[in-house]
Write a protein that holds these residues in place. Structure first.
Motif, mmCIF file in Angstrom:
data_model
loop_
_atom_site.group_PDB
_atom_site.id
_atom_site.type_symbol
_atom_site.label_atom_id
_atom_site.label_comp_id
_atom_site.label_asym_id
_atom_site.label_seq_id
_atom_site.Cartn_x
_atom_site.Cartn_y
_atom_site.Cartn_z
ATOM 1 N N ALA A 146 9.972 1.191 2.560
ATOM 2 C CA ALA A 146 11.121 1.294 1.648
ATOM 3 C C ALA A 146 12.337 1.809 2.388
ATOM 4 O O ALA A 146 12.318 2.917 2.943
ATOM 5 N N LYS B 46 15.812 4.650 -5.404
ATOM 6 C CA LYS B 46 16.683 4.648 -6.583
ATOM 7 C C LYS B 46 16.103 5.588 -7.640
ATOM 8 O O LYS B 46 14.912 5.515 -7.956
ATOM 9 N N GLN C 113 12.386 -1.401 -1.979
ATOM 10 C CA GLN C 113 13.025 -0.249 -2.606
ATOM 11 C C GLN C 113 12.009 0.556 -3.412
ATOM 12 O O GLN C 113 11.174 -0.002 -4.123
ATOM 13 N N THR D 95 10.905 7.326 0.982
ATOM 14 C CA THR D 95 11.356 6.300 1.928
ATOM 15 C C THR D 95 10.413 6.271 3.117
ATOM 16 O O THR D 95 9.788 7.271 3.466
ATOM 17 N N ASP E 264 13.676 -5.341 -6.111
ATOM 18 C CA ASP E 264 13.637 -5.348 -4.649
ATOM 19 C C ASP E 264 12.359 -4.684 -4.151
ATOM 20 O O ASP E 264 12.142 -3.483 -4.368
ATOM 21 N N THR F 160 15.360 1.960 0.852
ATOM 22 C CA THR F 160 16.233 2.600 -0.130
ATOM 23 C C THR F 160 15.372 3.211 -1.222
ATOM 24 O O THR F 160 14.219 2.831 -1.425
#
Length: 310
Positions: free
Chosen positions: A173, A177, A200, A168, A197, A175
């Protein structure tokens, strides 16, 4: 064989200056009366393979184990830190090659715990991040067995730190995942439209063998083909290798470079920070980067050249 007492002494005197550490050592969780007939199961994250990234709590539990069930991603150095008297049982799984089916592992955990033994289930990375730790504990508690779960450094964190690719960043970014490339049935996890996204970071576990399909599917779903992309093999280990490219180039680069498993895939703008940090990242020194770090990975006219960085 690793001398764990020397390891702890060196850690305490050299790496933790001016810090008073008070570690309470107890064989049983507080508030739980020991059942003399039933042992305990300790789910231990062995981290990414670097023994210095193992937690002190994990080391303490490993050294009191009667039985250790360990995976293929647990390094020899870490395995050597377990109690010398412990029975060590390999139950590793690599892709479709399983030394023992999951049901068999569950049965072994229960069998040895019910025999009154201290059982350590030693897993690479973190047991609760694509490590099937939850499935194993479900079976353990069904039999009334107490357990303890000790976290480990997951591959995503190890790869990010050792390469200088933060997962991050406020400018890149907001978020992150974590995604497994395969579902329980073994079918590809091809929900590509969930990863479009651009703010992200997406980290794919166990996706190296599916890299062609993965990158093609993401582009077809609408992800920018010039999205920065990294492949990190053997994260945090002396054998670590790194491949930097873009979504539309990384599969071709891997076809030439042939980085080995286990490997992690990181997609997102944070990958561009690798270039900014590379020359100053002590964690990356001595590890191989299969790319020319002076090139811009966003220039579609450049094909990265392969070189070994000593």
């Amino acid at each position: 064989m690793t001398d764990s007492s020397t390891f702890i002494a060196a850690l305490t005197s050299q790496n933790l200056p001016n810090i008073n550490c008070h570690i309470r050592v107890s064989d049983e969780p507080s508030g739980i009366e020991k059942n003399v007939k039933t042992g305990t199961v300790h789910l231990v994250g062995a981290g990414s393979g670097d023994p210095e990234l193992l937690t002190l709590k994990a080391l303490r539990v490993m050294q009191k184990a009667d039985v250790v069930l360990y995976d293929s991603l647990v390094s020899e150095d870490i395995l050597d830190m377990c109690a010398l008297t412990a029975e060590k049982i390999f139950v590793g799984k690599r892709r479709a090659n399983h030394a023992l089916p999951q049901e068999g592992i569950n049965e072994l955990l229960v069998k040895h715990a019910l025999a009154g033994k201290t059982v350590v289930r030693l897993k690479g990375g973190d047991p609760f991040i694509f490590g099937r730790g939850g499935e194993e504990l479900q079976e353990v508690v069904r039999h009334g067995i107490f357990f303890e779960s000790i976290p480990g450094i997951t591959a995503a964190s190890a790869a990010a730190s050792s390469t200088g690719i933060p997962l991050t960043h406020r400018d890149h970014a907001q978020t992150v995942k974590f995604v497994t490339a395969y579902k329980k049935s073994g079918a590809p996890n091809n929900n590509y439209d969930e990863h479009l996204d651009s703010t992200q970071t997406v980290v794919f576990y166990m996706g190296l063998h599916q890299l062609d399909e993965l990158t093609e599917g993401l582009i077809a779903a609408g992800r920018d083909s010039k999205t920065p992309f990294a492949v990190i093999s053997h994260a945090s280990l002396p054998t670590q290798q790194l491949l930097i490219g873009t979504l539309d180039s990384i599969a071709k680069q891997q076809a030439e470079a042939k980085l080995p498993t286990p490997a992690l895939l990181i997609m997102g703008d944070v990958v561009t920070l690798y270039h900014e940090f590379a020359d100053y990242n002590l964690g990356a020194f001595g590890k191989r980067a299969v790319c020319n770090i002076k090139q811009s990975i966003t220039d579609k006219h450049l094909i990265p050249t392969f070189e070994s960085v000593a």
